[in-house]
Enzyme design. Structure first.
Site, PDB file in Angstrom:
ATOM      1  CE  LYS A  22      -1.295   2.084   3.619  1.00 18.45           C
ATOM      2  NZ  LYS A  22      -1.845   2.557   4.915  1.00 18.45           N
ATOM      3  NE  ARG A  92      -1.012   7.850   7.933  1.00 24.06           N
ATOM      4  CZ  ARG A  92       0.101   7.554   7.282  1.00 24.06           C
ATOM      5  NH1 ARG A  92       0.944   8.505   6.943  1.00 24.06           N
ATOM      6  NH2 ARG A  92       0.361   6.308   6.930  1.00 24.06           N
ATOM      7  CB  CYS A 116      -4.987   6.360  11.386  1.00 24.31           C
ATOM      8  SG  CYS A 116      -3.371   6.361  10.605  1.00 24.31           S
ATOM      9  NE  ARG A 121       0.218   9.674  11.281  1.00 29.89           N
ATOM     10  CZ  ARG A 121       0.403   8.506  10.686  1.00 29.89           C
ATOM     11  NH1 ARG A 121       0.667   8.454   9.420  1.00 29.89           N
ATOM     12  NH2 ARG A 121       0.324   7.385  11.367  1.00 29.89           N
ATOM     13  CB  ILE A 123       2.309  18.579   5.638  1.00 31.90           C
ATOM     14  CG1 ILE A 123       1.459  19.845   5.754  1.00 31.90           C
ATOM     15  CG2 ILE A 123       1.452  17.335   5.787  1.00 31.90           C
ATOM     16  CD1 ILE A 123       0.462  19.989   4.621  1.00 31.90           C
ATOM     17  CG  ASP A 124       5.170  22.411   9.699  1.00 32.42           C
ATOM     18  OD1 ASP A 124       4.033  22.449   9.206  1.00 32.42           O
ATOM     19  OD2 ASP A 124       5.422  22.757  10.863  1.00 32.42           O
ATOM     20  CG  LEU A 125       9.731  17.906   7.738  1.00 34.63           C
ATOM     21  CD1 LEU A 125      10.044  16.432   8.004  1.00 34.63           C
ATOM     22  CD2 LEU A 125      10.984  18.749   7.944  1.00 34.63           C
ATOM     23  CG  ASP A 317       3.523   1.163   9.740  1.00 37.71           C
ATOM     24  OD1 ASP A 317       3.074   1.980  10.556  1.00 37.71           O
ATOM     25  OD2 ASP A 317       3.677   1.428   8.535  1.00 37.71           O
TER      26      ASP A 317
END
Length: 357
Positions: A22, A92, A116, A121, A123-125, A317
């Site tokens: 995935k 996500r 999830c 998490r 997303i600045d990067l 994970d």
């Protein structure tokens, strides 16, 4: 809401084929926007996130259809470069469409991604890297608008080896003028798979699998396609790598139940850290080519320390699966989660089932 009824107490035995990854297929689906051609993706898992990614392509004006484990995609003439909130929130990792949309159209408008709840998490990067490539970004309360009439290569050093940020940079940079170098890049196998696909499109990308990735861009224009690239071929075919987390989960299930399982279509090198911990727990594991065999005939032994880290370390994970394994193992095991702060939520449910920790 789905309800699963599980009857325990029986060892798992048999042979199973590991499905496609995935986390590899989603960025490849997004990268298909770059080529303006037909692509056929093989070994694709039948999952809701994949369906969501296909729906995003259809909303953009592309055609996308499934036939068994193959996805047939035509991105010749997308009609728009915005993704609405309801589609972005279905998965996500939807933010991976930001880079290819910006590269293809010179503009992208998306909502903040959903998914999830494993902790922050940000997303600045992603946004910082796209700014370095020349994008102008407007951030709203629930939306992001990126514009770049001319992308330029840049030296980008990531504060963290983010998989999503690495992927977005790679996909945007293939159409940037000059060379882009990503330092402290994510090293996951899914990054290598994306590199393989981008090379099939005719773009110059190297170094995936290491902490430094180099991308040779084009003229910086949104409509640039490399010479000898996809428009000169009828269809680009790509086989997605097997899912290493699915493979690790199946091995872990065999260890918990005291079973014997054979996995086909696996890549042992991708789950070396997982297999090492299973051997520490007392399992017998043999790997030959793309086949992995596990036998667990005794109660698992304690695992002294499991510490989640970016690849090639132990994957976050797989933490929950090994948490469950450790609850039935002799002795006391220790698990340290370094990636997501809210990834011990399963602990409370295991307590209800009689676990002790």
């Amino acid at each position: 809401m789905s309800i699963w009824h599980i009857t325990g107490g029986s060892p798992l035995r048999g042979q199973i084929r590991v499905q496609g990854s995935k986390n590899a297929v989603l960025p490849v689906i997004a990268a298909s926007l770059l080529c303006g051609a037909e692509t056929e993706l093989l070994n694709c898992p039948n999952l809701s996130d994949v369906d969501a990614a296909m729906d995003i392509l259809r909303y953009l004006g592309c055609t996308a259809a499934r036939c068994g484990d193959a996805l047939c995609i035509d991105t010749t003439a997308p009609a728009r470069c915005d993704i609405p909130r309801e589609l972005m929130h279905r998965m996500r990792s939807s933010v991976i469409f930001l880079g290819p949309l910006l590269a293809r159209f010179g503009e992208a408008e998306v909502s903040l991604p959903g998914g999830c709840e494993l902790g922050p998490r940000p997303i600045d990067l992603h946004l910082h890297a796209l700014r370095l490539l020349g994008a102008e970004i407007e951030e709203g309360e629930d939306s992001i608008v990126c514009r770049a009439s001319h992308l330029r290569g840049a030296e980008i050093s990531l504060a963290l080896p983010s998989v999503g940020a690495t992927e977005n940079i790679m996909m945007a940079a293939v159409r940037a003028e000059g060379e882009t170098v990503i330092q402290n890049a994510a090293r996951e196998p899914e990054i290598e798979d994306l590199q393989t696909f981008l090379r099939k499109l005719g773009y110059g990308v190297s170094g995936a699998g290491s902490s430094t990735i180099r991308i040779s861009g084009g003229c910086g224009c949104a409509d640039h396609v490399p010479e000898g690239g996809p428009l000169e071929r009828d269809c680009i075919a790509h086989r997605v790598i097997p899912d290493r987390i699915v493979a690790g989960t199946l091995l872990c299930a065999a260890a918990i139940t005291g079973g014997e399982v054979t996995l086909c279509n696996a890549v042992p090198a991708h789950i070396a850290s997982v297999m090492a911990k299973l051997r520490e727990s007392g399992c017998s594991i043999r790997a030959e080519g793309d086949v992995i065999r596990i036998a667990a005939h005794a109660r698992p032994r304690e695992i002294k320390l499991i510490e989640t880290l970016p690849y090639p370390g132990f994957p976050t994970d797989m933490q929950a699966q090994f948490f469950a394994l450790c609850t039935v193992a002799d002795g006391t095991s220790m698990i340290v989660e370094n990636v997501f702060e809210n990834r011990f939520k399963h602990g409370a449910e295991l307590l209800r089932m009689g676990a002790s920790f």
